[in-house]
Write an enzyme that holds these catalytic residues in place. Structure first.
Site, mmCIF file in Angstrom:
data_model
loop_
_atom_site.group_PDB
_atom_site.id
_atom_site.type_symbol
_atom_site.label_atom_id
_atom_site.label_comp_id
_atom_site.label_asym_id
_atom_site.label_seq_id
_atom_site.Cartn_x
_atom_site.Cartn_y
_atom_site.Cartn_z
ATOM 1 N N LYS A 93 1.006 -1.114 -0.072
ATOM 2 C CA LYS A 93 0.128 0.263 0.162
ATOM 3 C C LYS A 93 1.059 1.204 0.105
ATOM 4 C CE LYS A 93 0.916 1.437 4.318
ATOM 5 N NZ LYS A 93 1.446 2.759 4.799
ATOM 6 N N ASP A 105 -2.109 -0.877 10.214
ATOM 7 C CA ASP A 105 -2.503 -0.921 9.024
ATOM 8 C C ASP A 105 -3.108 -2.405 8.739
ATOM 9 O OD1 ASP A 105 -1.227 1.636 8.580
ATOM 10 O OD2 ASP A 105 0.800 0.707 7.821
#
Length: 297
Positions: free
Chosen positions: A14, A142
């Protein structure tokens, strides 16, 4: 009891298209406004269940932890605790590690989210997204995003997520030869008296418009100012000089990405930078955090 003896999944990395710190909880966790975007660079996790007992992680990447400190291991323990299942054999996870460490690309979190999804498939537990996110939220800020992926506004400590439209563009990601630990980055941020702020509403409007330049104008990462690394600023400038609409450090660093109108332009830019950075990848935004590759009974 396992449904499959072997499951292979991709764990996608990401980037943070914007990141701002909006407060600190009593327990010390920082409250965030961040827009995360899955990209099509990945680690590969190969889960195999054989006779015997125990759990093992294998990886030929130097420095990659193979013990209980690894988020893959923690994901296995948390999944087993939540589902109350017995693996019923020896579970071995072989990792092909491609995502760089200490880069802000969610490498460990991506592996963790993919592991939760892979276990859900392997053992047929039918956990829904909400349950997987609930497990992941206890493992890292995350992990909830990486469990689902796509393009999402993540708030709180990362567990409050809102799905957004994905940008139509390409990225070039480079990693300068410097490592920045996440705790150190936030500690440095805490020492800043008047940190700059993100214009979240404008960024979201720019993203929703579908116009890449409108999004790029308002990209922002408050932790860049905490990093104070010359290599970060140099990488940003090199990406802009190579044609990026804008460039930004992702997460707490040290990877930096540039936004390009299309993949062709991104590839041309990457060719100029591959001799400068050992990690230089062209990638696209994708709408998932993991992908099932194969299963075997």
């Amino acid at each position: 009891m396992a449904i499959y003896s072997n499951v292979k999944v991709r764990a996608y990395g990401k980037i943070n298209l914007m990141l701002d710190v909006v407060g600190v909880r009593k327990d010390g966790y920082h409250m965030l406004n961040t827009v995360m975007q899955s990209v099509d660079v990945f680690d590969l996790l190969d889960l195999t269940l054989t006779e015997g007992e125990g759990f093992e992680i294998r990886c030929d990447k130097e420095g990659f932890p193979l013990d209980e400190s690894n988020l893959i291991w923690k994901a296995a323990d948390a999944f087993r605790e939540y589902t109350k299942i017995d693996f019923g054999g020896r579970l071995t996870v072989t990792v092909e590690k491609n995502l760089p460490s200490m880069a802000g690309m969610g490498g460990g979190s991506a592996d963790c989210g993919a592991m939760l999804n892979a276990l859900n498939i392997m053992f047929g537990t039918l956990l829904d997204e909400e349950e997987l996110v609930k497990i992941g939220a206890k493992l890292g800020a995350d992990v909830p995003f990486c469990t689902l992926g796509g393009t999402r506004l993540c708030q709180g400590i990362g567990e409050i997520m809102h799905k957004l439209s994905s940008p139509q563009c390409a990225f070039v990601i480079v990693k300068p030869d410097v490592s920045i630990s996440t705790p150190a980055a936030f500690k440095k941020y805490d020492s800043i008296v008047n940190p700059q702020r993100c214009q979240l509403d404008y960024f979201l409007k720019g993203l929703a418009s579908g116009k890449i330049l409108s999004m790029c104008i308002y990209m922002f990462n408050v932790l860049e100012y905490a990093a104070e690394a010359e290599e970060i600023e140099l990488a940003k400038n090199r990406l802009r000089d190579a044609g990026a609409y804008n460039s930004l450090m992702t997460g707490s660093g040290s990877a930096v990405f540039g936004v390009f109108e299309n993949e062709e332009l991104a590839k041309k830019a990457a060719e100029k930078l591959k001799g400068v950075y050992s990690y230089c990848e062209v990638c696209r935004p994708i709408k998932k955090g993991f992908e099932l590759i194969s299963v075997q009974r």
